[in-house]
Design an enzyme around this catalytic site. Sequence first.
Site, mmCIF file in Angstrom:
data_model
loop_
_atom_site.group_PDB
_atom_site.id
_atom_site.type_symbol
_atom_site.label_atom_id
_atom_site.label_comp_id
_atom_site.label_asym_id
_atom_site.label_seq_id
_atom_site.Cartn_x
_atom_site.Cartn_y
_atom_site.Cartn_z
ATOM 1 N N TYR A 130 0.853 -1.203 0.000
ATOM 2 C CA TYR A 130 0.000 0.000 0.000
ATOM 3 C C TYR A 130 0.884 1.246 0.000
ATOM 4 C CZ TYR A 130 -3.311 -3.531 1.828
ATOM 5 O OH TYR A 130 -4.088 -4.653 2.028
ATOM 6 N N TRP A 183 -3.522 6.328 2.879
ATOM 7 C CA TRP A 183 -4.921 5.904 3.049
ATOM 8 C C TRP A 183 -5.553 6.702 4.186
ATOM 9 C CZ3 TRP A 183 -2.508 2.692 -0.183
ATOM 10 C CH2 TRP A 183 -3.288 1.878 -1.020
ATOM 11 N N SER A 184 -6.842 6.993 4.015
ATOM 12 C CA SER A 184 -7.523 7.886 4.952
ATOM 13 C C SER A 184 -7.599 7.338 6.378
ATOM 14 C CB SER A 184 -8.927 8.166 4.407
ATOM 15 O OG SER A 184 -9.769 8.687 5.378
ATOM 16 N N ASP A 242 -6.269 4.619 7.639
ATOM 17 C CA ASP A 242 -4.956 4.179 8.129
ATOM 18 C C ASP A 242 -4.218 5.358 8.757
ATOM 19 O OD1 ASP A 242 -5.780 2.476 5.764
ATOM 20 O OD2 ASP A 242 -4.056 1.296 6.432
ATOM 21 N N TYR A 276 0.162 0.467 -7.628
ATOM 22 C CA TYR A 276 -1.056 0.060 -6.920
ATOM 23 C C TYR A 276 -2.208 0.169 -7.904
ATOM 24 C CZ TYR A 276 -4.943 -0.090 -3.677
ATOM 25 O OH TYR A 276 -6.109 -0.451 -3.049
ATOM 26 N N GLN A 292 -13.501 6.495 3.422
ATOM 27 C CA GLN A 292 -13.317 5.390 4.380
ATOM 28 C C GLN A 292 -13.931 5.791 5.727
ATOM 29 O OE1 GLN A 292 -9.029 4.401 4.223
ATOM 30 N NE2 GLN A 292 -9.703 2.395 3.491
ATOM 31 N N ASP A 301 -13.077 -4.618 3.430
ATOM 32 C CA ASP A 301 -13.414 -4.769 2.011
ATOM 33 C C ASP A 301 -14.151 -6.058 1.663
ATOM 34 O OD1 ASP A 301 -11.642 -2.699 2.276
ATOM 35 O OD2 ASP A 301 -10.316 -3.343 0.674
ATOM 36 N N ARG A 357 -6.700 -13.509 -0.388
ATOM 37 C CA ARG A 357 -7.240 -12.227 -0.872
ATOM 38 C C ARG A 357 -8.579 -12.459 -1.586
ATOM 39 N NH1 ARG A 357 -4.899 -7.412 0.669
ATOM 40 N NH2 ARG A 357 -5.742 -6.534 -1.250
ATOM 41 N N TRP A 405 -10.447 -10.277 5.844
ATOM 42 C CA TRP A 405 -11.694 -9.701 6.340
ATOM 43 C C TRP A 405 -12.846 -10.703 6.438
ATOM 44 C CZ3 TRP A 405 -11.124 -5.728 9.179
ATOM 45 C CH2 TRP A 405 -10.251 -4.681 8.838
ATOM 46 N N GLU A 425 -0.420 -7.668 9.023
ATOM 47 C CA GLU A 425 -1.661 -6.976 8.651
ATOM 48 C C GLU A 425 -2.855 -7.569 9.417
ATOM 49 O OE1 GLU A 425 -2.247 -7.190 4.454
ATOM 50 O OE2 GLU A 425 -3.823 -5.649 4.405
HETATM 51 C C1 2M8 Z 1 -7.333 -2.595 2.413
HETATM 52 O O1 2M8 Z 1 -8.028 -1.971 1.358
HETATM 53 C C2 2M8 Z 1 -7.397 -1.574 0.144
HETATM 54 C C3 2M8 Z 1 -8.411 -0.724 -0.622
HETATM 55 O O2 2M8 Z 1 -8.722 0.421 0.152
HETATM 56 C C4 2M8 Z 1 -6.953 -2.748 -0.710
HETATM 57 O O3 2M8 Z 1 -7.362 -3.877 -0.459
HETATM 58 O O4 2M8 Z 1 -6.184 -2.501 -1.632
HETATM 59 C C5 2M8 Z 1 -8.301 -2.582 3.617
HETATM 60 O O5 2M8 Z 1 -7.818 -3.404 4.641
HETATM 61 C C6 2M8 Z 1 -8.516 -1.147 4.095
HETATM 62 O O6 2M8 Z 1 -9.290 -1.108 5.260
HETATM 63 C C7 2M8 Z 1 -7.179 -0.446 4.342
HETATM 64 O O7 2M8 Z 1 -7.424 0.903 4.616
HETATM 65 C C8 2M8 Z 1 -6.242 -0.566 3.133
HETATM 66 C C9 2M8 Z 1 -4.837 -0.050 3.414
HETATM 67 O O8 2M8 Z 1 -4.335 -0.634 4.589
HETATM 68 O O9 2M8 Z 1 -6.120 -1.934 2.715
#
Ligand code: 2M8
Length: 427
Positions: free
Chosen positions: A25, A29-30, A32, A79, A103, A158, A194, A347, A390
Site C-alpha cells: 500500500y 490511506w484515509s 490508516d 497500486y 473510508q 473490504d 485475498r 476480512w 496486517e
Molecule cells: C485494504 O483496502 C485496500 C483498498 O482500500 C486494498 O485492499 O487494496 C483494507 O484493509 C482497508 O481497510 C485499508 O485501509 C487498506 C490499506 O491498509 O487496505
Amino acid sequence: MRALALDVLRNNWTGGYTLPSRRLYPHQWSWDSAFHALGWGVVEPARARDEMAAVFGMQWSDGRIPQIAFDPATADDAYFPGPPFWRRSGSVRDGRLTSCLVQPPVHAAIAARLPIDRAWARRAYQYLAAWHDYLFDRRVRPGRRLVSIVHPWESGMDDSPVWDGPLSAVQRREPRTTYVRRDLQHGSGDPGDRPTDAEYARYVVLAEDYRDLGADDDRLGEHQFLVECPLFNASLAWSEQGLADLATQAGFDPGLHRRRAAQLTAALVADLWDDERGTFGAYDGCAGAHVENPTISGLVPVLTALPGELVERVIGTAVKCFGLGGDGVQLPTVAPGSTEFDPGRYWRGPAWLNTNWFVVQGLRRHGRTALAEGLAAHSLDLVRRAGAREYFHAIDGRGLGTDGFGWTAAVTLDLLSGLTPTPGSAG
Ligand code: 2M8
C-alpha cells in the site's frame, strides 16, 4: 514490542505521512492515517499532527476526505486502482491525485485524543467538521438517517461477507478497465487469502460506476451499491463526540456535535439493531432490506452511548459468538459459528488490531474494564508472537497479509501506552 512498533512506523514514514505498508500500500490511506496518528501521538506527537495535516491536505472542496491520496513519486502502476483509473485532477487542497471513495470517519475521534493546543484544535475542527458535513449532507439518502457507503472499499472491511448479498445484485458486466491485480503481488502473503478474481471484478465495476457518475452524490439513485454499515456509522457517531471535544478545546460551541452523536446513535439502534441476533446488521438501500451481519462490525456500535441494555446484549454476543474473554484468538472478524467464517481469509475471519481496538474503546467507555484490558492484552500478544502483521489467523494466531503494517504498529503503541480517555467517556 514498543521498539518493533516504532520501527515499523519510522520505516513507513514518508516525511509527511505514514504508508500502511511500503510494498503493498505505497500511498496515503484515509483511515490508516488516522490510526497512524494515534500511534505517533504516543511517541512523537508532532508527527501525529503532521499525519493529520496530510489528511487535511487530501480533502476535496466538497469536504470529503478520500480513501487514498496518491504519492506523486510512486509509479502509477505500483497500486491498482491508481491515478489513471480514477482520472481526478486538481480538486484536492494539496494537489495530490486521489480516489473518489471515502473510508470510515475515525479521524475526529482520534484527533481529539492527541496532545494538542487551542490553535491546532481550531484548525482540525474546521477540516473535520467539513468532512462530517459532507457525509451528513451528501451521503444520507432521502428518507434515511444513516450514512450510506457506495463501495465495499468504503467500509474498510473490504471483503466482509456482509457485502456478499448487496454485491451479488450488482449487474454483471465485465470491467471496462484492463488491469493487473497488484494486491496479489508485493508481499501480500498468500494470494489465496485475498478476494477472488470474481469479487475483485465486481469491486472494479462498482468503482468505475461511481467514478463515471463523476462521484456526484446527487446521482446516487443511479448507483448499484448503497449500504448503511454499522462500523461506518458508529465511527461517525463516535467522531461527532470527538468533534464536540475538539470544538470545546477550540472555544467553539459543541452543541451541534453532541446532538448529532445522540441522533446517530438513536438511528443505529432504530434502523440497524437486530434483536434476534443481538448485534447490529446493515441496511441495503438498493434492495430496501436489512442484511444479517455475522461480523465484528455489528459489535462496533458499542463505541457509542448505547442504552445499557443494548451494551449488555452486544457484549453478550461478543462473548458467546466471538469468544471475547475466552482462550481462543480474539476477536475474529467473523463469528466462528457462522457459515461465512474463514479463519485465514482477508476480512472474513482473521483478527485485526484496529477492529479489536474499537471494541476495547467501547468496553472501556462502558466501564467493562476487565474485558477491555483482557482484549487489549490479547491483541498485544498477537503482535508479540507474530510481529506487526496486517492480520492474524483466527484459529492459531499466525501472522498473515503484509508485514510491517502501519496500523498494527500504531494500535500496538496506543494499547501499550495504557491510554488516554475515550471521547465521551467523561459524559
Ligand atoms: C485494504 O483496502 C485496500 C483498498 O482500500 C486494498 O485492499 O487494496 C483494507 O484493509 C482497508 O481497510 C485499508 O485501509 C487498506 C490499506 O491498509 O487496505
